[in-house]
Design a protein around this motif. Sequence first.
Motif, PDB file in Angstrom:
ATOM      1  N   ARG A 103      87.826 -12.252  96.157  1.00 50.56           N
ATOM      2  CA  ARG A 103      88.019 -13.229  97.239  1.00 50.56           C
ATOM      3  C   ARG A 103      86.716 -13.873  97.697  1.00 50.56           C
ATOM      4  O   ARG A 103      86.628 -15.084  97.806  1.00 50.56           O
ATOM      5  CB  ARG A 103      88.706 -12.549  98.419  1.00 50.56           C
ATOM      6  N   CYS A 104      85.693 -13.074  97.979  1.00 53.99           N
ATOM      7  CA  CYS A 104      84.465 -13.629  98.557  1.00 53.99           C
ATOM      8  C   CYS A 104      83.272 -13.594  97.608  1.00 53.99           C
ATOM      9  O   CYS A 104      82.243 -14.208  97.883  1.00 53.99           O
ATOM     10  CB  CYS A 104      84.110 -12.919  99.857  1.00 53.99           C
ATOM     11  N   GLY A 105      83.383 -12.843  96.515  1.00 54.99           N
ATOM     12  CA  GLY A 105      82.302 -12.773  95.542  1.00 54.99           C
ATOM     13  C   GLY A 105      81.228 -11.749  95.850  1.00 54.99           C
ATOM     14  O   GLY A 105      80.286 -11.585  95.082  1.00 54.99           O
ATOM     15  N   ALA A 106      81.352 -11.040  96.975  1.00 60.34           N
ATOM     16  CA  ALA A 106      80.359 -10.014  97.317  1.00 60.34           C
ATOM     17  C   ALA A 106      80.370  -8.917  96.258  1.00 60.34           C
ATOM     18  O   ALA A 106      81.430  -8.535  95.760  1.00 60.34           O
ATOM     19  CB  ALA A 106      80.672  -9.413  98.681  1.00 60.34           C
ATOM     20  N   PRO A 107      79.204  -8.396  95.894  1.00 57.84           N
ATOM     21  CA  PRO A 107      79.168  -7.314  94.909  1.00 57.84           C
ATOM     22  C   PRO A 107      79.720  -6.020  95.508  1.00 57.84           C
ATOM     23  O   PRO A 107      79.372  -5.648  96.628  1.00 57.84           O
ATOM     24  CB  PRO A 107      77.685  -7.180  94.566  1.00 57.84           C
ATOM     25  N   ILE A 108      80.603  -5.373  94.766  1.00 63.54           N
ATOM     26  CA  ILE A 108      81.144  -4.090  95.203  1.00 63.54           C
ATOM     27  C   ILE A 108      81.048  -3.100  94.047  1.00 63.54           C
ATOM     28  O   ILE A 108      81.138  -3.480  92.887  1.00 63.54           O
ATOM     29  CB  ILE A 108      82.596  -4.198  95.709  1.00 63.54           C
ATOM     30  N   CYS A 121      86.665  -6.408  98.392  1.00 63.67           N
ATOM     31  CA  CYS A 121      85.802  -5.593  99.252  1.00 63.67           C
ATOM     32  C   CYS A 121      86.582  -5.195 100.509  1.00 63.67           C
ATOM     33  O   CYS A 121      87.615  -5.790 100.849  1.00 63.67           O
ATOM     34  CB  CYS A 121      84.534  -6.357  99.615  1.00 63.67           C
ATOM     35  N   ALA A 122      86.091  -4.190 101.210  1.00 65.49           N
ATOM     36  CA  ALA A 122      86.765  -3.691 102.405  1.00 65.49           C
ATOM     37  C   ALA A 122      86.878  -4.786 103.463  1.00 65.49           C
ATOM     38  O   ALA A 122      87.907  -4.905 104.132  1.00 65.49           O
ATOM     39  CB  ALA A 122      86.027  -2.476 102.953  1.00 65.49           C
ATOM     40  N   LYS A 123      85.856  -5.607 103.606  1.00 65.42           N
ATOM     41  CA  LYS A 123      85.887  -6.696 104.595  1.00 65.42           C
ATOM     42  C   LYS A 123      87.056  -7.631 104.311  1.00 65.42           C
ATOM     43  O   LYS A 123      87.821  -7.987 105.215  1.00 65.42           O
ATOM     44  CB  LYS A 123      84.563  -7.459 104.572  1.00 65.42           C
TER      45      LYS A 123
END
Length: 67
Positions: free
Chosen positions: A11-16, A50-52
């Motif tokens: 969804r946001c592209g943040a690395p997880i 991601c959790a967010k």
Amino acid sequence: MAKHEIIPCERCGAPIECKANAYTKCQCSAVQLNLNEVQYISEHYESCLCAKCLFELQQEYRDLVSA
């Protein structure tokens, strides 16, 4: 060096750090989703989130059903 694969949140592209083989240690396990919330999210996304984003989508779903 990470023991698990680093992937982008769909969804946001943040690395997880994906810990599918150690689910209870994965960051996504912090989000307690009911069956309807899981179904809602899985209708829109196929990969890890991601959790967010999971928290945000959970709230989005709850807002939809309470409207």
